[in-house]
Scaffold this active site. Structure first.
Site, PDB file in Angstrom:
ATOM      1  N   ARG A   1      -7.395 -13.321  11.071  1.00 56.94           N
ATOM      2  CA  ARG A   1      -6.674 -12.790   9.901  1.00 56.94           C
ATOM      3  C   ARG A   1      -5.372 -13.557   9.684  1.00 56.94           C
ATOM      4  O   ARG A   1      -4.984 -13.822   8.547  1.00 56.94           O
ATOM      5  CB  ARG A   1      -6.417 -11.297  10.074  1.00 56.94           C
ATOM      6  CG  ARG A   1      -5.906 -10.647   8.801  1.00 56.94           C
ATOM      7  CD  ARG A   1      -5.857  -9.148   8.895  1.00 56.94           C
ATOM      8  NE  ARG A   1      -4.893  -8.696   9.886  1.00 56.94           N
ATOM      9  CZ  ARG A   1      -4.689  -7.425  10.201  1.00 56.94           C
ATOM     10  NH1 ARG A   1      -5.390  -6.478   9.594  1.00 56.94           N
ATOM     11  NH2 ARG A   1      -3.799  -7.086  11.097  1.00 56.94           N
TER      12      ARG A   1
ATOM     13  N   ARG B   1      17.980 -23.400   0.764  1.00 56.44           N
ATOM     14  CA  ARG B   1      17.326 -22.392  -0.071  1.00 56.44           C
ATOM     15  C   ARG B   1      16.982 -22.939  -1.460  1.00 56.44           C
ATOM     16  O   ARG B   1      17.867 -23.332  -2.217  1.00 56.44           O
ATOM     17  CB  ARG B   1      18.214 -21.154  -0.212  1.00 56.44           C
ATOM     18  CG  ARG B   1      17.512 -20.022  -0.947  1.00 56.44           C
ATOM     19  CD  ARG B   1      18.393 -18.785  -1.091  1.00 56.44           C
ATOM     20  NE  ARG B   1      17.662 -17.735  -1.784  1.00 56.44           N
ATOM     21  CZ  ARG B   1      17.462 -17.708  -3.092  1.00 56.44           C
ATOM     22  NH1 ARG B   1      17.957 -18.658  -3.861  1.00 56.44           N
ATOM     23  NH2 ARG B   1      16.755 -16.726  -3.638  1.00 56.44           N
TER      24      ARG B   1
ATOM     25  N   HIS C   1      13.375 -22.343  -4.290  1.00 52.69           N
ATOM     26  CA  HIS C   1      12.084 -21.661  -4.343  1.00 52.69           C
ATOM     27  C   HIS C   1      10.866 -22.533  -4.015  1.00 52.69           C
ATOM     28  O   HIS C   1      10.005 -22.105  -3.261  1.00 52.69           O
ATOM     29  CB  HIS C   1      11.897 -20.964  -5.696  1.00 52.69           C
ATOM     30  CG  HIS C   1      12.717 -19.716  -5.834  1.00 52.69           C
ATOM     31  ND1 HIS C   1      14.104 -19.740  -5.880  1.00 52.69           N
ATOM     32  CD2 HIS C   1      12.371 -18.425  -5.921  1.00 52.69           C
ATOM     33  CE1 HIS C   1      14.559 -18.508  -5.985  1.00 52.69           C
ATOM     34  NE2 HIS C   1      13.530 -17.680  -6.024  1.00 52.69           N
TER      35      HIS C   1
ATOM     36  N   LYS D   1      -1.302 -10.581   4.925  1.00 55.63           N
ATOM     37  CA  LYS D   1      -0.352  -9.840   5.773  1.00 55.63           C
ATOM     38  C   LYS D   1       0.980 -10.588   5.741  1.00 55.63           C
ATOM     39  O   LYS D   1       1.354 -11.306   6.676  1.00 55.63           O
ATOM     40  CB  LYS D   1      -0.911  -9.677   7.194  1.00 55.63           C
ATOM     41  CG  LYS D   1      -0.270  -8.509   7.936  1.00 55.63           C
ATOM     42  CD  LYS D   1      -1.148  -8.019   9.058  1.00 55.63           C
ATOM     43  CE  LYS D   1      -0.481  -6.993   9.967  1.00 55.63           C
ATOM     44  NZ  LYS D   1      -0.072  -5.748   9.323  1.00 55.63           N
TER      45      LYS D   1
ATOM     46  N   GLU E   1      -4.386   2.315  -0.055  1.00 61.77           N
ATOM     47  CA  GLU E   1      -4.194   2.400   1.398  1.00 61.77           C
ATOM     48  C   GLU E   1      -2.871   3.092   1.673  1.00 61.77           C
ATOM     49  O   GLU E   1      -2.168   3.488   0.743  1.00 61.77           O
ATOM     50  CB  GLU E   1      -4.229   0.999   2.025  1.00 61.77           C
ATOM     51  CG  GLU E   1      -3.120   0.080   1.553  1.00 61.77           C
ATOM     52  CD  GLU E   1      -3.129  -1.299   2.219  1.00 61.77           C
ATOM     53  OE1 GLU E   1      -3.723  -1.463   3.291  1.00 61.77           O
ATOM     54  OE2 GLU E   1      -2.494  -2.204   1.640  1.00 61.77           O
TER      55      GLU E   1
ATOM     56  N   LEU F   1      -4.936  -4.310   2.781  1.00 58.63           N
ATOM     57  CA  LEU F   1      -5.071  -5.157   3.967  1.00 58.63           C
ATOM     58  C   LEU F   1      -6.346  -4.728   4.683  1.00 58.63           C
ATOM     59  O   LEU F   1      -6.555  -3.526   4.903  1.00 58.63           O
ATOM     60  CB  LEU F   1      -3.865  -4.963   4.893  1.00 58.63           C
ATOM     61  CG  LEU F   1      -3.930  -5.855   6.121  1.00 58.63           C
ATOM     62  CD1 LEU F   1      -3.544  -7.294   5.753  1.00 58.63           C
ATOM     63  CD2 LEU F   1      -3.041  -5.341   7.230  1.00 58.63           C
TER      64      LEU F   1
HETATM   65  N1  PDD Z   1       0.425  -2.375   9.756  1.00 60.95           N
HETATM   66  N2  PDD Z   1      -2.480  -1.593   5.679  1.00 60.95           N
HETATM   67  C1  PDD Z   1      -1.184  -1.983   5.781  1.00 60.95           C
HETATM   68  C2  PDD Z   1      -0.370  -2.091   4.540  1.00 60.95           C
HETATM   69  C3  PDD Z   1      -0.635  -2.254   7.050  1.00 60.95           C
HETATM   70  O1  PDD Z   1       0.633  -2.646   7.153  1.00 60.95           O
HETATM   71  C4  PDD Z   1      -1.448  -2.102   8.200  1.00 60.95           C
HETATM   72  C5  PDD Z   1      -0.946  -2.401   9.582  1.00 60.95           C
HETATM   73  C6  PDD Z   1      -2.786  -1.684   8.038  1.00 60.95           C
HETATM   74  C7  PDD Z   1      -3.723  -1.523   9.199  1.00 60.95           C
HETATM   75  O2  PDD Z   1      -4.072  -2.756   9.751  1.00 60.95           O
HETATM   76  P1  PDD Z   1      -4.468  -2.907  11.293  1.00 60.95           P
HETATM   77  O3  PDD Z   1      -5.531  -1.923  11.570  1.00 60.95           O
HETATM   78  O4  PDD Z   1      -4.912  -4.305  11.406  1.00 60.95           O
HETATM   79  O5  PDD Z   1      -3.209  -2.616  12.103  1.00 60.95           O
HETATM   80  C8  PDD Z   1      -3.259  -1.468   6.759  1.00 60.95           C
HETATM   81  C9  PDD Z   1       1.012  -2.861  10.989  1.00 60.95           C
HETATM   82  C10 PDD Z   1       0.577  -2.104  12.189  1.00 60.95           C
HETATM   83  C11 PDD Z   1       2.512  -2.949  10.826  1.00 60.95           C
HETATM   84  O6  PDD Z   1       2.932  -3.524   9.832  1.00 60.95           O
HETATM   85  O7  PDD Z   1       3.255  -2.471  11.696  1.00 60.95           O
END
Ligand code: PDD
Length: 277
Positions: free
Chosen positions: A49, A97, A99, A141, A173, A197
């Site tokens: 990922r 800095r 963009h 992410k 989510e 995500l």
């Molecule tokens: N967060 N959706 C979002 C927006 C997230 O930030 C996360 C995880 C998940 C779940 O993903 P996973 O199962 O891979 O942890 C879904 C992490 C834990 C964080 O930012 O702390």
């Protein structure tokens, strides 16, 4: 000890340049990887990922899978972590800095571990709905978490454990979790597209559900479908499978952890690494 680029050094000796683009633009990606009994959970999935997230924002990761695995394991060993997590971020690098991407910046890698006091799954929680104001690439992410942070803070201020995002009527989510619902013994969750995500925990739960003979449907559902469901739970690396018994003041199902959630919690736990197995 922390990992800075390819060196493991003490936290006190680590410094980040104020012109790091991660710091100034949130221009980077990250992972949070759970450690059980000194072993990583789904390390390969997290690496893949991270590679994908980095590729989507045109960062070339400065390590391959073998180096990544070696370094993160070394860090866990050096810090003697038994139960906790590892946080890793990769920014585009340091440059004055501006963009557009700098022509010569080396990505900056930072990783550290956190030890947990207990490995208990958090107790059933309550959530609130909030409009999903984030960008349209939530599959990446990215270090940019302002929409998530604002939603989580609002939910905390109002006494809730999580904010559940919706785009119009569609539930996407949680602010730091994926959202599942159960209706008539069928498990539903939003499809893994640009609106969410694709959680590592989410994937493990879908596999556990299929192995347990539970029908799974990756299809968007609405706020009212969620409120009329039998069970709701959220999932993440840090919260595992956490029942949600109330959403914006509406009781879900019986108001306690449902049977499917309980089964999936158990099945999920069975799949966690144990040092001696
Ligand atoms: N967060 N959706 C979002 C927006 C997230 O930030 C996360 C995880 C998940 C779940 O993903 P996973 O199962 O891979 O942890 C879904 C992490 C834990 C964080 O930012 O702390």
């Amino acid at each position: 000890m922390i990992l800075l680029n390819d060196e493991i050094i003490s936290k006190e000796n680590a410094s980040i340049n104020i012109e790091d683009r991660g710091y100034q633009f949130g221009d980077g990606v990250y992972e949070v990887i759970r450690i059980y009994d000194g072993c990583f959970f789904e390390l390969e999935g997290h690496f893949e990922r991270l590679v994908r997230s980095a590729k989507e924002i045109h960062i070339d990761l400065p390590f391959d899978q073998a180096t990544f695995t070696k370094k993160v394991n070394e860090l866990v060993e050096r810090n003697n972590v038994s139960n906790g997590h590892l946080y890793m971020q990769v920014s585009r690098g340091v440059a004055p800095r501006n963009h557009p991407f700098p022509s010569k910046a080396e990505p900056v890698v930072v990783a550290y571990t956190k030890e947990y006091e207990s490995n208990e799954t958090p107790p059933p929680g309550k959530a609130m709905f909030t409009e999903d104001i984030r960008w349209l690439r939530c599959d990446i992410k990215s270090l940019n978490l302002l929409g998530n942070v604002l939603a989580k803070e609002e939910s905390k201020k109002q006494g809730f454990d999580e904010a559940i995002f919706h785009r119009g009527e569609i539930v996407t989510e949680g602010s730091s979790t994926n959202v599942f619902m159960v209706k008539d013994s069928v498990l539903y969750t939003h499809p893994a597209n640009q609106f969410i995500l694709d959680g590592i925990t989410r994937r493990a739960i879908l596999r556990a559900a299929e192995d347990s003979g539970i029908t799974t449907v990756e299809k968007a559902f609405s706020k009212s479908q969620l409120l009329e469901s039998d069970e709701v739970f959220i999932s993440s690396t840090t919260q595992e499978v956490r029942p949600i018994i109330e959403v914006s003041g509406n009781q879900i199902g019986s108001g306690t952890m449902g049977d499917v959630t309980a089964l999936l919690q158990k099945e999920f736990k069975k799949r966690l690494p144990k040092a001696d197995s």
